[in-house]
Every structure is written in structure tokens, then in C-alpha cells.
Design an enzyme around this catalytic site. Structure first.
Site, PDB file in Angstrom:
ATOM      1  N   GLU A 222       0.902  -1.234   0.018  1.00 48.43           N
ATOM      2  CA  GLU A 222       0.060  -0.007   0.042  1.00 48.43           C
ATOM      3  C   GLU A 222       0.752   1.336  -0.209  1.00 48.43           C
ATOM      4  O   GLU A 222       2.050   1.116   0.592  1.00 48.43           O
ATOM      5  CB  GLU A 222      -0.915  -0.101   1.311  1.00 48.43           C
ATOM      6  CG  GLU A 222      -1.853   1.002   1.200  1.00 48.43           C
ATOM      7  CD  GLU A 222      -2.877   1.196   0.228  1.00 48.43           C
ATOM      8  OE1 GLU A 222      -2.291   1.423  -1.034  1.00 48.43           O
ATOM      9  OE2 GLU A 222      -4.013   1.387   0.291  1.00 48.43           O
ATOM     10  N   ASP A 223       0.358   2.377  -0.553  1.00 43.92           N
ATOM     11  CA  ASP A 223       1.108   3.842  -0.391  1.00 43.92           C
ATOM     12  C   ASP A 223       0.953   4.123   0.660  1.00 43.92           C
ATOM     13  O   ASP A 223       2.050   4.702   1.245  1.00 43.92           O
ATOM     14  CB  ASP A 223       0.657   4.500  -1.819  1.00 43.92           C
ATOM     15  CG  ASP A 223      -0.818   4.868  -1.702  1.00 43.92           C
ATOM     16  OD1 ASP A 223      -1.604   4.089  -0.937  1.00 43.92           O
ATOM     17  OD2 ASP A 223      -1.167   5.649  -2.401  1.00 43.92           O
TER      18      ASP A 223
ATOM     19  N   ASP B 225      -4.285   6.035   5.785  1.00 45.60           N
ATOM     20  CA  ASP B 225      -4.856   7.234   6.097  1.00 45.60           C
ATOM     21  C   ASP B 225      -5.784   7.201   7.193  1.00 45.60           C
ATOM     22  O   ASP B 225      -5.507   6.749   8.506  1.00 45.60           O
ATOM     23  CB  ASP B 225      -5.207   8.052   4.932  1.00 45.60           C
ATOM     24  CG  ASP B 225      -5.530   9.587   5.374  1.00 45.60           C
ATOM     25  OD1 ASP B 225      -4.712  10.267   5.887  1.00 45.60           O
ATOM     26  OD2 ASP B 225      -6.451  10.136   4.547  1.00 45.60           O
TER      27      ASP B 225
ATOM     28  N   LYS C  35      -0.064   7.300   8.570  1.00 50.78           N
ATOM     29  CA  LYS C  35      -0.522   8.636   9.159  1.00 50.78           C
ATOM     30  C   LYS C  35      -1.261   8.265  10.200  1.00 50.78           C
ATOM     31  O   LYS C  35      -2.589   8.144  10.271  1.00 50.78           O
ATOM     32  CB  LYS C  35      -1.299   9.403   8.152  1.00 50.78           C
ATOM     33  CG  LYS C  35      -0.416  10.598   7.223  1.00 50.78           C
ATOM     34  CD  LYS C  35      -1.399  11.806   6.859  1.00 50.78           C
ATOM     35  CE  LYS C  35      -1.646  11.328   5.352  1.00 50.78           C
ATOM     36  NZ  LYS C  35      -2.410  12.469   4.830  1.00 50.78           N
TER      37      LYS C  35
ATOM     38  N   PHE D 234      -0.913  16.596   4.166  1.00 49.37           N
ATOM     39  CA  PHE D 234      -1.230  15.946   3.062  1.00 49.37           C
ATOM     40  C   PHE D 234       0.085  15.890   1.970  1.00 49.37           C
ATOM     41  O   PHE D 234       0.824  16.784   2.119  1.00 49.37           O
ATOM     42  CB  PHE D 234      -2.250  16.733   2.099  1.00 49.37           C
ATOM     43  CG  PHE D 234      -2.855  15.921   1.028  1.00 49.37           C
ATOM     44  CD1 PHE D 234      -3.816  15.116   1.040  1.00 49.37           C
ATOM     45  CD2 PHE D 234      -2.385  16.052  -0.372  1.00 49.37           C
ATOM     46  CE1 PHE D 234      -4.301  14.046   0.125  1.00 49.37           C
ATOM     47  CE2 PHE D 234      -2.940  15.002  -1.325  1.00 49.37           C
ATOM     48  CZ  PHE D 234      -3.796  14.209  -1.151  1.00 49.37           C
ATOM     49  N   VAL D 235       0.318  14.675   1.671  1.00 53.25           N
ATOM     50  CA  VAL D 235       1.673  14.679   0.819  1.00 53.25           C
ATOM     51  C   VAL D 235       1.320  14.087  -0.568  1.00 53.25           C
ATOM     52  O   VAL D 235       0.305  13.519  -1.050  1.00 53.25           O
ATOM     53  CB  VAL D 235       2.598  13.418   1.654  1.00 53.25           C
ATOM     54  CG1 VAL D 235       3.033  13.779   2.961  1.00 53.25           C
ATOM     55  CG2 VAL D 235       1.764  11.882   1.719  1.00 53.25           C
TER      56      VAL D 235
ATOM     57  N   ASP E 195      -0.882  11.358  -5.352  1.00 54.72           N
ATOM     58  CA  ASP E 195      -1.290  12.308  -6.272  1.00 54.72           C
ATOM     59  C   ASP E 195      -2.126  13.265  -5.331  1.00 54.72           C
ATOM     60  O   ASP E 195      -2.449  13.131  -4.440  1.00 54.72           O
ATOM     61  CB  ASP E 195      -2.203  11.723  -7.381  1.00 54.72           C
ATOM     62  CG  ASP E 195      -3.501  11.524  -6.645  1.00 54.72           C
ATOM     63  OD1 ASP E 195      -3.537  10.696  -5.793  1.00 54.72           O
ATOM     64  OD2 ASP E 195      -4.602  12.034  -7.156  1.00 54.72           O
TER      65      ASP E 195
ATOM     66  N   ARG F 273       2.405  12.353  -9.101  1.00 55.66           N
ATOM     67  CA  ARG F 273       2.524  10.779  -8.826  1.00 55.66           C
ATOM     68  C   ARG F 273       3.937  10.586  -9.122  1.00 55.66           C
ATOM     69  O   ARG F 273       4.799   9.840  -8.931  1.00 55.66           O
ATOM     70  CB  ARG F 273       1.489  10.056  -9.726  1.00 55.66           C
ATOM     71  CG  ARG F 273       0.043  10.017  -9.012  1.00 55.66           C
ATOM     72  CD  ARG F 273      -0.520   8.882  -9.882  1.00 55.66           C
ATOM     73  NE  ARG F 273      -1.962   8.934  -9.754  1.00 55.66           N
ATOM     74  CZ  ARG F 273      -2.630   8.769  -8.710  1.00 55.66           C
ATOM     75  NH1 ARG F 273      -2.221   8.156  -7.663  1.00 55.66           N
ATOM     76  NH2 ARG F 273      -3.820   8.824  -8.467  1.00 55.66           N
TER      77      ARG F 273
HETATM   78  P1  IMP Z   1      -7.954   5.637   3.606  1.00 56.97           P
HETATM   79  O1  IMP Z   1      -6.995   4.966   4.561  1.00 56.97           O
HETATM   80  O2  IMP Z   1      -8.944   4.547   3.239  1.00 56.97           O
HETATM   81  O3  IMP Z   1      -8.276   7.091   4.031  1.00 56.97           O
HETATM   82  O4  IMP Z   1      -7.342   5.916   2.200  1.00 56.97           O
HETATM   83  C1  IMP Z   1      -6.059   5.833   1.756  1.00 56.97           C
HETATM   84  C2  IMP Z   1      -6.056   6.465   0.397  1.00 56.97           C
HETATM   85  O5  IMP Z   1      -6.240   7.743   0.319  1.00 56.97           O
HETATM   86  C3  IMP Z   1      -4.755   6.176  -0.018  1.00 56.97           C
HETATM   87  O6  IMP Z   1      -4.471   4.926  -0.629  1.00 56.97           O
HETATM   88  C4  IMP Z   1      -4.581   7.345  -1.054  1.00 56.97           C
HETATM   89  O7  IMP Z   1      -4.679   6.967  -2.198  1.00 56.97           O
HETATM   90  C5  IMP Z   1      -5.096   8.389  -0.534  1.00 56.97           C
HETATM   91  N1  IMP Z   1      -4.373   9.273   0.386  1.00 56.97           N
HETATM   92  C6  IMP Z   1      -4.459   9.540   1.981  1.00 56.97           C
HETATM   93  N2  IMP Z   1      -3.700  10.495   2.383  1.00 56.97           N
HETATM   94  C7  IMP Z   1      -3.053  10.841   1.166  1.00 56.97           C
HETATM   95  C8  IMP Z   1      -2.281  11.716   1.110  1.00 56.97           C
HETATM   96  O8  IMP Z   1      -1.454  12.443   2.230  1.00 56.97           O
HETATM   97  N3  IMP Z   1      -1.725  12.198  -0.062  1.00 56.97           N
HETATM   98  C9  IMP Z   1      -2.173  11.578  -1.205  1.00 56.97           C
HETATM   99  N4  IMP Z   1      -3.007  10.521  -0.959  1.00 56.97           N
HETATM  100  C10 IMP Z   1      -3.616  10.092  -0.079  1.00 56.97           C
HETATM  101 MG    MG Z   2      -4.017   3.562  -2.401  1.00 56.01          MG
END
Ligand code: IMP
Ligand code: MG
Length: 186
Positions: free
Chosen positions: A106-107, A110, A138, A159-160, A166, A172
Site C-alpha cells: 500500500e502507498d 490514512d 499517518k 497531505f503528501v 497524487d 505521482r
Molecule cells: P484511507 O486509508 O481509506 O483513508 O485511504 C487511503 C488512500 O487515500 C490512500 O491509498 C491514498 O490513495 C489516499 N491518500 C490518503 N492520504 C493521502 C495523502 O496525504 N496524499 C495523497 N493521497 C492520500
Molecule cells: Mg491507495
């Protein structure tokens, strides 16, 4: 929004948070760990498009044992800040994962909402094992309890962009991770 103004683009890059070299070193280390943990086991690296594509591309080349690669694409629907929601899978894995040790790449984690749902979805398919490796974490933003088995960098609530991540589909392709500067206009 389609962005063509190079100056406006550059203004979005506030400051570098994690350098190319720091990313390279962390990935090299993670590759060695994967080599050790999964040696002799059928390994499938699974990535959820699109954010993790750069990380996966570099990570898989730091792994020297046999492994397969699979992709999923997901659309998430959540209402406001509620922690429940649905994720619809628009592209699914081709592999029958019951034959593999699956490592989700995973990237960023959040709120944790998307990954929590995808994790449960894959777990239900009964892989030999299921773990999560994330580039960024995070923890301050978490709405759903979710902990990656391994996280390469823990970052504050900002936000990064870059290295696959992106803002409005841009940035990206930056080779580093930077803080995004939303500017005064929006
Ligand atoms: P969540 O954990 O369900 O909120 O979703 C996470 C997804 O939101 C990640 O896979 C990213 O694609 C996107 N995301 C969350 N934080 C960031 C950020 O700081 N920069 C860019 N994309 C983010
Ligand atoms: Mg993602």
C-alpha cells in the site's frame, strides 16, 4: 482540473519530506526482509491501484525470491467521516489466492477505511497468509483501527504528494515524497 502551468505546479511542492535516497534505503531493507520471510513459499504481492504503483515497482525489484504480482482497483464510498462504507472492486486479481502467501503493498494508510475493507475481502478468500506492507502511515488520521504489519515511514497529519501519491492526479511522478502546498487560492 488540467494543469499545464509549470510555476503553479511547482508551487504545489511545499518541501521534501522523504528523499529519494531515504526511500531507496528503506526499500532495500524491506526487500531483504521479504526475501527472508517468504523464502520457499508461494508469494503474491498485491497492490491497490493507483497510488502504490511506484512503490510496488521499486519494491518488487528489491525482492530476489520468486514472486507474482497482482493488481486490484477499487472505488470507495464513505459518507462524511463515518467509518463504515463500501468499496466496489472495478478490477480484481486473476490469481486464486488460496494458493499464496499474500502481501498487500500500500502507498499510505490514512483513515484506514479502504484497506480495512480490502483486507477483510482478501482474508475471506483464505490465502495461506495475509500481511500488509505500507510505504507511509499517518496514524493521527485513523478512523478505523488498522495496523500494517510493516510501515516504512510514519508521517504527521499533512497531505503528501509524490512517489505515486497524487493531488488531483498530478505529482505521482515526483521521485520523492513532499508536503503539498494548497496555496491561498483553494
Ligand atoms: P484511507 O486509508 O481509506 O483513508 O485511504 C487511503 C488512500 O487515500 C490512500 O491509498 C491514498 O490513495 C489516499 N491518500 C490518503 N492520504 C493521502 C495523502 O496525504 N496524499 C495523497 N493521497 C492520500
Ligand atoms: Mg491507495
Amino acid at each position: 482540473m488540467i494543469l499545464t502551468d509549470g510555476n503553479e505546479y511547482k508551487q504545489g511542492i511545499s518541501r521534501i519530506l522523504i528523499t529519494e535516497e531515504e526511500i531507496r534505503q528503506a526499500i532495500a531493507k524491506a526487500g531483504v526482509e521479504i526475501d527472508h520471510e517468504y523464502a520457499g513459499k508461494p508469494l503474491l504481492l498485491v497492490s491497490v491501484l493507483k497510488g502504490a504503483f511506484v512503490f510496488l515497482a521499486d519494491l518488487c525489484r528489491a525482492v530476489t525470491i520468486p514472486c507474482e504480482i497482482g493488481f486490484m482497483a477499487a472505488e470507495s464510498y464513505f459518507e462524511g467521516t463515518s467509518s463504515s462504507g463500501t468499496v466496489s472492486i472495478s478490477y480484481d486479481l486473476k490469481q486464486d489466492i488460496s494458493k499464496y502467501h499474500v502481501l498487500i503493498i500500500e502507498d499510505i494508510i490514512d483513515t484506514g477505511r479502504t484497506l480495512a475493507i480490502i483486507y477483510d475481502m482478501l482474508k475471506a478468500r483464505e490465502p495461506l497468509s495475509l500481511k500488509v506492507l505500507t510505504l507511509l502511515d499517518k496514524p493521527d488520521r485513523r478512523l478505523v483501527e488498522f495496523k500494517a504489519d510493516r510501515s516504512l515511514f510514519t508521517i504527521p497529519d499533512h497531505f503528501v504528494i509524490g512517489y505515486g501519491l497524487d493531488c488531483g492526479e498530478y505529482y505521482r511522478n515526483l521521485p520523492f515524497i513532499a508536503e503539498y502546498n494548497a496555496g491561498t487560492g483553494d
